[in-house]
Design an enzyme around this catalytic site. Sequence first.
Site, PDB file in Angstrom:
ATOM      1  N   GLN A 196      25.724 -12.513 -22.881  1.00 34.79           N
ATOM      2  CA  GLN A 196      26.736 -11.920 -23.674  1.00 34.79           C
ATOM      3  C   GLN A 196      26.321 -10.637 -24.573  1.00 34.79           C
ATOM      4  O   GLN A 196      26.943  -9.703 -24.575  1.00 34.79           O
ATOM      5  CB  GLN A 196      27.375 -12.760 -24.715  1.00 34.79           C
ATOM      6  N   ASP A 235      26.047  -7.545 -22.494  1.00 30.44           N
ATOM      7  CA  ASP A 235      27.622  -7.556 -21.686  1.00 30.44           C
ATOM      8  C   ASP A 235      28.116  -5.934 -22.038  1.00 30.44           C
ATOM      9  O   ASP A 235      28.959  -5.899 -23.063  1.00 30.44           O
ATOM     10  CB  ASP A 235      28.526  -8.588 -21.927  1.00 30.44           C
ATOM     11  N   SER A 263      31.943  -5.571 -21.709  1.00 34.80           N
ATOM     12  CA  SER A 263      32.641  -6.260 -22.889  1.00 34.80           C
ATOM     13  C   SER A 263      32.715  -5.199 -23.898  1.00 34.80           C
ATOM     14  O   SER A 263      33.551  -4.827 -24.700  1.00 34.80           O
ATOM     15  CB  SER A 263      32.300  -7.401 -23.454  1.00 34.80           C
ATOM     16  N   TYR A 310      37.137 -13.314 -13.446  1.00 31.72           N
ATOM     17  CA  TYR A 310      37.714 -12.244 -13.291  1.00 31.72           C
ATOM     18  C   TYR A 310      39.136 -12.836 -12.614  1.00 31.72           C
ATOM     19  O   TYR A 310      39.243 -14.036 -12.074  1.00 31.72           O
ATOM     20  CB  TYR A 310      36.969 -11.418 -12.384  1.00 31.72           C
ATOM     21  N   ARG A 370      29.016 -12.407 -16.578  1.00 29.73           N
ATOM     22  CA  ARG A 370      29.787 -12.529 -17.609  1.00 29.73           C
ATOM     23  C   ARG A 370      29.299 -14.280 -18.175  1.00 29.73           C
ATOM     24  O   ARG A 370      30.102 -15.048 -18.252  1.00 29.73           O
ATOM     25  CB  ARG A 370      31.184 -12.679 -17.455  1.00 29.73           C
TER      26      ARG A 370
END
Lengths: 95, 95, 363, 363, 465, 465
Positions: free
Chosen positions: C129, C132, C135, C228, C124
């Site tokens: 991104q 990802d 997400s 996380y 992450r």
Amino acid sequence: MLVQNLAILVLAGFVGFAVISKVPNTLHTPLMSGTNAIHGIVLLGALIVLGLGATGTLDQILLVIAIAFGTINVVGGFLVTDRMLGMFKAKEPKQ
Amino acid sequence: MLVQNLAILVLAGFVGFAVISKVPNTLHTPLMSGTNAIHGIVLLGALIVLGLGATGTLDQILLVIAIAFGTINVVGGFLVTDRMLGMFKAKEPKQ
Amino acid sequence: MADTQNIVVGVPRESAPGERRVALVPKVVGRLRSAGLNIVVEPGAGGGALMSDWLYEEAGATLGDPWACDVVVKVAAPTDEEIGRLKPGSVLIGFLGTNPQENRLADALINRDVHGMAMEAIPRISRAQSMDALSSQSSVAGYLAALLGAQHLTRFYPMLTTAAGTVPPAKTLVLGAGVAGLQALATARRLGAQTTGYDVRPEVAEQVRSVGSRWLDLGIEAVGEGGYARALSEEERAEQLKRLNEAVIGYDVVITTAQVPGRKAPVLVTEDSVTAMRAGSVVVDLAGETGGNCELSVPGEVVVRHDVTIVAPLNLPASMPESASELYSRNIQALLELLITDGRLMLDFDDEIVAAACVTRRS
Amino acid sequence: MADTQNIVVGVPRESAPGERRVALVPKVVGRLRSAGLNIVVEPGAGGGALMSDWLYEEAGATLGDPWACDVVVKVAAPTDEEIGRLKPGSVLIGFLGTNPQENRLADALINRDVHGMAMEAIPRISRAQSMDALSSQSSVAGYLAALLGAQHLTRFYPMLTTAAGTVPPAKTLVLGAGVAGLQALATARRLGAQTTGYDVRPEVAEQVRSVGSRWLDLGIEAVGEGGYARALSEEERAEQLKRLNEAVIGYDVVITTAQVPGRKAPVLVTEDSVTAMRAGSVVVDLAGETGGNCELSVPGEVVVRHDVTIVAPLNLPASMPESASELYSRNIQALLELLITDGRLMLDFDDEIVAAACVTRRS
Amino acid sequence: MSWLQDPVTIQCLYIVAFALFIYGLMGLTGPRTAVRGNWLAAVGMAIAVLATALTPGMGNWWLILLGIAIGTAIGIPAARKVKMTAMPQMVALFNGVGGGAVALVAWVEFRQSHGFADEPAHVSIATLFAALIGSVSFWGSNVAFGKLQEILPGKPISVGRLQQPLNLLLLLVGVACGVAVVAGGTSEWLMVGILVSSALLGLMVVLPIGGADMPVVISLLNALTGLSAAATGIALDNTALIVAGMIVGASGTILTNLMAKAMNRSIPAIVAGGFGGGGGPSSSGPVNKTVRQTSASDAAIQMSYARQVVVVPGYGMAVAQAQHAVREMAKELESKGVAVYYAIHPVAGRMPGHMNVLLAEADVPYEHLKEMEEINGEFSRTDVALVIGANDVTNPAAHTDPSSPIYGMPILNVNESKSVIVLKRGMSPGFAGVDNELYYDHRTAMLFGDAKKSVSAVVEELRAL
Amino acid sequence: MSWLQDPVTIQCLYIVAFALFIYGLMGLTGPRTAVRGNWLAAVGMAIAVLATALTPGMGNWWLILLGIAIGTAIGIPAARKVKMTAMPQMVALFNGVGGGAVALVAWVEFRQSHGFADEPAHVSIATLFAALIGSVSFWGSNVAFGKLQEILPGKPISVGRLQQPLNLLLLLVGVACGVAVVAGGTSEWLMVGILVSSALLGLMVVLPIGGADMPVVISLLNALTGLSAAATGIALDNTALIVAGMIVGASGTILTNLMAKAMNRSIPAIVAGGFGGGGGPSSSGPVNKTVRQTSASDAAIQMSYARQVVVVPGYGMAVAQAQHAVREMAKELESKGVAVYYAIHPVAGRMPGHMNVLLAEADVPYEHLKEMEEINGEFSRTDVALVIGANDVTNPAAHTDPSSPIYGMPILNVNESKSVIVLKRGMSPGFAGVDNELYYDHRTAMLFGDAKKSVSAVVEELRAL
Ligand SMILES: NC(=O)c1ccc[n+]([C@@H]2O[C@H](COP(=O)([O-])OP(=O)(O)OC[C@H]3O[C@@H](n4cnc5c(N)ncnc54)[C@H](OP(=O)(O)O)[C@@H]3O)[C@@H](O)[C@H]2O)c1
Ligand SMILES: NC(=O)c1ccc[n+]([C@@H]2O[C@H](COP(=O)([O-])OP(=O)(O)OC[C@H]3O[C@@H](n4cnc5c(N)ncnc54)[C@H](OP(=O)(O)O)[C@@H]3O)[C@@H](O)[C@H]2O)c1
Ligand SMILES: NC(=O)c1ccc[n+]([C@@H]2O[C@H](COP(=O)([O-])OP(=O)(O)OC[C@H]3O[C@@H](n4cnc5c(N)ncnc54)[C@H](O)[C@@H]3O)[C@@H](O)[C@H]2O)c1
Ligand SMILES: NC(=O)c1ccc[n+]([C@@H]2O[C@H](COP(=O)([O-])OP(=O)(O)OC[C@H]3O[C@@H](n4cnc5c(N)ncnc54)[C@H](O)[C@@H]3O)[C@@H](O)[C@H]2O)c1
């Protein structure tokens, strides 16, 4: 002397214009009343003319009336303005 | 005469105060520059003193310098202010 | 690894039950085509997402056997049979599962000499991104979770003042305000619910407020690695449950999304809590796949317990297949762009993304 | 007509399949109790709405046979068997159906010497707004219709700019912007859809805009009586369909609510329109009960035709039973307050509401 | 103590006095500083009077004190006892006597100087100007007073088409007499001519003006009195008079303009009315019912000095999509310590929950939304009920008029609050199509215009306070 | 033509002139009227000069013309050619020569009147005051010019702890000389003493002040020059000088105050700096990088005169919940004819679609939202990029610094637009925790504060324009 008075007149005019640019409507009447009290300054004129020796009964009577008028204008004017402004006086604390 | 000049002074002061109440920052510098040009009015002082017959070479030289200074102040001041205000001049029409 | 200049990407039809997504949508096929890739799509691959084969053909793909390609892109992990059809030396991309128990898959791929890139293992970090997929799919899940809540609730989400009386707004609590949780909060709030968020990572408080929701502060912090959460200690767990039990009462909808990477999902809503909730309330449990955040969840089913509806969907993103697939395709595209340099497929293990995502790198 | 001072109101358990609503909720039972009424509730009456019997008891109701009461309040029309259980001289309140083909029911009630008050026949006048069950249930239906659209659409309603690309907002068109239509517009817009409304009553344009939606002007006006629309002439119908066919293309969700009192619902979405819609789009047809506004609707079912999902729910309000029942109960309460004067039940046929609502007044 | 009587000292006191006038006037333009401003100006006046009393050679003290005593004896009780509603006519009266004083002083000056026999032209011109304007102001103000006090009929009184020529004639006579004096005439009849013709002029100009325009007229006369005082100052070479009079003249002119604008009238139109020209009545609405209009700035001030404001939104708010602006306004008010609630009527708008959707969009906290039953008890404790595009749901006919189509519908009892401000575009009815008595209530003021524009204007005014 | 030379005519012309000054100055306070205001003031100046030229008995015409010619020859090109960035020092210079002129005139007056032998006290006091202040202004302004033009080092130069006593001493010497003259001293050394000590004072006060504070100092010196001109006017009994000088003195003082406030500085602190007291540097940020701050009113003006504004929202907008205010602002701008777009970065905020949710809530039309790819080509055509609480998504390090954690992330190229205004609370970094070069760009100005408060302030300013 006259021209200097003229200069003063013009400057005072500008001051008058510049001061009143944006007034909330609610203050229109109090402001009118306040300026009204200020022009009660004519009282001074009557004082000077009488005080510096106006003679003759009629003239004196007229001037006494003028002084009374001027006084009413001044005293009443400021008092009434103050009463009008009552709502702006005490904003009691909120909960 | 002096007292009338005093009255004028006070009134002019009020005018100055009243005129500048809220000025956007962007206009601070142009406004400073504009007022700067206005006090170039000292040119008049130099003109009067020289024009009404100052004698003596040194005095005359000093006054010519003073006039030049005053002129620079006035002419340069207004021009520079105008240039600063360029951005407010022509807002070309939008699509 | 493919040596040819002409890399061929295969898009199989997803075989997992209920999986309506597809790894590449026609729009992205078109983009990859113009980047010089050839795309082979299995007939019916887009069917679940209501995207017909001719849309793919129009975008420049050919219909055929996707398993023989240099790169195979999938959503869900392949079956053993499917692994058997992969070309040795090829690359498989998809949610491959990185849990210990799924190591079997990595072994199978290694045996077949196939490089497996797990989408869920992409770090992450800012640069990653666009790849990802966690997400992007979480966004879908969060949005749908809020809708599921609205659908199963026997009451309105929004406040409604009507001639037949006033309905108060539903109170919605989201436990675990990661990507899915925030999206659920935002969506529920849009619908007019009063929303509150909770998480163990304290920095989330500001984020919860930034979607216009309240923050429930229970005073327990548990920050892990990589953004996380960490698992809680036994004591913390007990404390958390106690406080949550009290807090949950009074909410009409509770949406749970709490996950800890590589572990069973923490239990946040106990049977006691459910019993204490008002009849007709709803629990939406997005952690169904890893066991659920609610004690009473039956993953994949909707059950009513103590007059409370408990919804624990599996693979929620699959129920909005077009958008979910589209976002996923873009993630795949970004990853492919990373893997392909100068027209050649290259796994550069110095790149932290590649290194982290590759599940078959053992040799 | 009941002569006793002690009026007893009965609340049966709804027997129609799928009907989860109940005519009185415990909250309103409490209010009626304090107004001096006795309430008898059939055990399990609130079960569909997840409201247990003890909630009713707590509110002051007694459990028992509701059919022997002075007033029986229902949601749906009773079966013949149920009519047989009504006490002669009693009053039955509910959605009784005023369509010609249902005159059978009125006859049965008259035979049984029971006064039937049809909730759907209450006039749409200012004074009657608190009894207007059509409005209250339409609100529920409109809200749920927007949610159904979101649930079945394969795409997002809201626009979403993400690292995996931008999803455009769904375009939602509502045909027929009455109570349900406006609520659907408002709800879809809340969720982030781009909303457009259409109706044949021109004054609705301002109302559509007042919920932040665009107005689709097709230039056809048809104002009927009592605030309702009138049926269109053949020519107008053809013209409308032609223009609608063009307009509907490009919308992701089409919600239809068009009704004309006492008639089959007008067809607004033809098979051609559906074919022209983008794959994955959704039609939600709220007029299912009167035949549907979409040619392809199968009332009560969800079908996929030409890759478009067509949802034609029957009795939508029943799927949000608590709120729907609560609003309905308040309507019933308002009507009861009108019917009961000085503790006595009195049908005053000089009152336009009573006169209009009573379906058994023939003598 | 002789330095006290030095002309320089006196002049300096005058300067202090007018500085106080100016500073006070500045204060009077803002609600927070107004009270103090008024008193500062009063202090200035006291200083000016004192300075004058110091003038060397002052005499006639008894007479002076007599005049002041009479003035005080009349002025103080008058100002104290007048009802708040009668304030405008009181101001008119005070203004009138000021003008009268100017005229009297001018007259006496004429007499004392034997028709300005030995005075320079500017003295005679200034004095005659003062006499003329002062006299107009005196008589005009008295008419204004009489009309407002309902001693004279409030309706315009005019002599018809002759009005205009007559007024011009009177003006001409006055000016002609003046010119004659300046040219050297010394007959007192000339002076009397000026006073009488201007008195008639004052009467004739104000009589034809309707009651609604009176405040503007009073303000205009006030500015004129200021100018006449300045003229007196020129004649007497008195700085304080010049400055104070001129400031009032200038600020009074601007103020008159502002007032006329706020009433949607133009000064020329009003005065033309006085001269027999155009200019209809300024109030709208049915014939024998009148509504009171207000402005955004007034609404803003009124609400900012309230303890509790209840916003009553209706369909008009939805049409105008004013919800965001309303929320902004509430926030401004809250930041000023005002409690703001929203009264949501069950059928406000055009669909169930219409207001809820909009206010939620604007992020209004749910706790601030009050149901009808809950808020109806609150109105009597509410200072301002702000009705934004709601109509039927506030219509008292629902309680009082059995023939009304909305009879029996529960309503929001906004008419119980201390004052009501209604925002709508015009006088058209709502959904039910019936007229609303609320609008003609004496506690109600209308702020006409699109709700969004009006609310935004109020927000702006609130911010400027 | 003799009436032209009548003192009354000349005085009246002076009155016209200063009326134009005042009117022009009023104009200069608003963007719409500023240009005209400046020219009106210039016309006033021309009239004043003309009136003076009419004064009976004027002579020495050749010398006068010589002086004017020299002044014009220097002033016009200087004003024309100066670069826009060098404007402040040019103003300093012009102000300085004005002060110099005052001082020179005062000196000559002293010489011509032989030490004010036969003049009343007020003339000598006023002249000496003018000499002192004018001289301070001349030398101080020249130092300011030198510093800004980088002829002198921009850093504060000070003699340390001796600064303050030394400055006081210089002031004392000047005043003492003045008192001696007023008391009857006629030695020219006294005058020279005043000029020299005040010259030194001017140097010593301005030298220790840092470059960042210079604009405020120039404005202060400007006000002082105005006062000295007014004093000259008193001495020469010239109304025009008195009024113009005093207006500049008063308005300049207010202006100085406003400027200091806008820079978060206080005048006493700055001057104390000049006197060797406290007052740190006014710029914040890392040692060798400085950021430029701006104000809500500037941002408002800049945007309202733009053709295209691109709003770049980020997480900060969400935290501040500023979306409604942003929408308000855009509407104000649009009503002024400015095109407004929103550049939505894919990862702006903290969840996918974060900005969409908020802007939809605020009812921003979807068509105004532009994706990154679409808007990045637009920035070069954009006048103002308004970055609201966005940070990482605008950080050029993503392009330029391979070691940065955001290297490789696509960003919004706001730095390509003509100017950038960044709204954030302080200099803290965003999610990625890295510093942003954008903030130190010469095209970037920071508007510090909570985004919602800042945007609301901008809205207010826009409305006031
Ligand atoms: N809520 C429901 O479910 C529902 C459904 C159907 C009918 N109704 C009925 O609708 C009515 C609702 O009452 P209400 O008080 O909300 O509304 P209303 O009585 O219809 O009045 C709305 C008022 O708003 C004003 N207005 C319209 N546009 C405006 C704008 N842009 N700016 C400012 N004012 C504007 C109009 O006056 P101007 O034109 O003078 O501006 C009008 O008088 C009730 O009679 C109710 O029975 C309600
Ligand atoms: N969109 C997603 O899905 C997602 C998910 C996770 C992470 N991220 C990351 O989040 C970042 C998003 O970039 P961004 O530019 O939107 O935000 P950002 O880089 O985090 O910067 C936000 C800025 O807003 C300012 N701020 C905070 N509160 C404020 C307030 N009340 N008023 C004014 N300013 C305020 C902060 O500066 P001050 O403190 O000085 O005011 C901060 O520098 C990216 O790094 C992205 O990778 C995104
Ligand atoms: N670098 C980037 O740009 C980027 C992109 C996307 C996400 N992220 C970040 O990645 C992180 C993980 O997001 P995610 O949604 O995938 O997380 P996730 O799915 O792993 O977990 C969901 C949420 O549950 C929470 N949680 C775990 N245990 C809990 C417990 N016992 N009680 C309550 N809550 C508990 C977690 O803190 C997390 O917020 C977030 O910080 C997110 O912002 C970063
Ligand atoms: N008096 C009150 O206070 C009150 C309360 C509630 C509703 N109402 C009014 O009652 C009326 C009926 O509302 P409803 O929702 O029950 O209506 P409905 O359910 O009968 O019809 C739904 C909508 O479909 C529209 N429609 C009919 N034929 C159409 C066609 N061919 N094409 C397109 N649209 C078509 C109608 O105009 C209506 O707006 C509305 O005017 C509503 O405002 C009044």
